[in-house]
Design an enzyme around this catalytic site. Structure first.
Site, short mmCIF file in Angstrom:
data_model
loop_
_atom_site.label_atom_id
_atom_site.label_comp_id
_atom_site.label_asym_id
_atom_site.label_seq_id
_atom_site.Cartn_x
_atom_site.Cartn_y
_atom_site.Cartn_z
N ASP A 253 0.85 -1.26 -0.01
CA ASP A 253 0.04 0.21 -0.02
C ASP A 253 0.86 1.36 -0.03
OD1 ASP A 253 -2.42 1.36 0.06
OD2 ASP A 253 -2.61 1.42 2.02
N GLU A 254 0.29 2.34 -0.48
CA GLU A 254 0.89 3.71 -0.38
C GLU A 254 2.17 3.60 -1.20
OE1 GLU A 254 -0.88 6.18 0.07
OE2 GLU A 254 -2.08 5.68 1.59
N CYS B 278 -18.29 19.25 -8.45
CA CYS B 278 -19.45 19.08 -9.22
C CYS B 278 -19.91 17.59 -9.29
CB CYS B 278 -18.91 19.56 -10.35
SG CYS B 278 -17.70 18.25 -11.24
#
EC number: 2.7.1.21
Length: 194
Positions: A95-96, A155
């Protein structure tokens, strides 16, 4: 094509691969990594998970998603440590990945060539929209790449950018919702047009 038993046997033995899960912050990368690793465990495969020791945002010995799902992990100083600690396994989760050193692509290749399924999750772009760390190289050599999108907070469209809210130009700034928000292409670039 003539069936070659030796080639078939070697492909079965070397069933390794590299999978990448990438996207912006808050897109569900860690959630997807945890899901894939849990499925491997259900299949009774031996799994090891690694994360960079420098990422101190959550628990030291577990991956924790924004939805609070977790799985035990081992923090490591550098990519080469994964080779030492990831032996005798079927699946390795990382991960990361953007925070790892430039050795990570070679480490992933070595593991995959040994027959290990390697699943790598990380940001594909930094807050300026540039390719981030070793991720582009790993994506280029992976058998599969899954690009996830967050939801643009402005949005509602699919977001692929991690917009930094705080005035800090350093490339690495560990943070969460107080420091970043996901934005679509239009909302990310309209800030720079003002």
């Amino acid at each position: 094509m003539i069936f070659n038993e030796e080639v078939f046997r070697r492909r079965s033995e070397l069933g390794g691969s590299i999978e990448v899960v990438c996207g912006s912050m808050f897109s569900g990368k860690t959630e997807e990594l945890i899901r894939r690793l849990n499925r491997a465990r259900i299949a009774r495969l031996k799994v090891e998970i690694f994360s960079p020791k420098a990422d101190t945002r959550f628990a030291e010995d577990a991956l924790i998603s924004h939805n609070a799902n977790s799985i035990p992990s081992t923090p490591v100083e550098n990519a080469s440590s994964i080779l030492l600690l990831g032996s005798d396994v079927h699946v390795i989760g990382i991960d990361e990945a953007q925070f790892f050193d430039d050795e990570l692509p070679d480490v992933c290749n070595i593991l995959a060539n040994k027959g290990i399924r390697v699943i790598v999750a990380g940001l594909d772009m930094d807050f300026k929209g540039r390719p981030f760390g070793p991720m582009p190289t790993i994506m280029a050599m992976a058998e599969s790449v899954t690009k996830l999108h967050a939801v643009c907070v402005r949005c509602g469209n699919p977001a692929l950018y991690s917009y930094r809210l705080v005035p800090d130009e350093s490339r690495v700034l560990l943070g969460e919702k107080e420091s970043y928000e996901p934005r679509c292409r239009i909302c990310y670039h309209e800030i720079f047009a003002q």
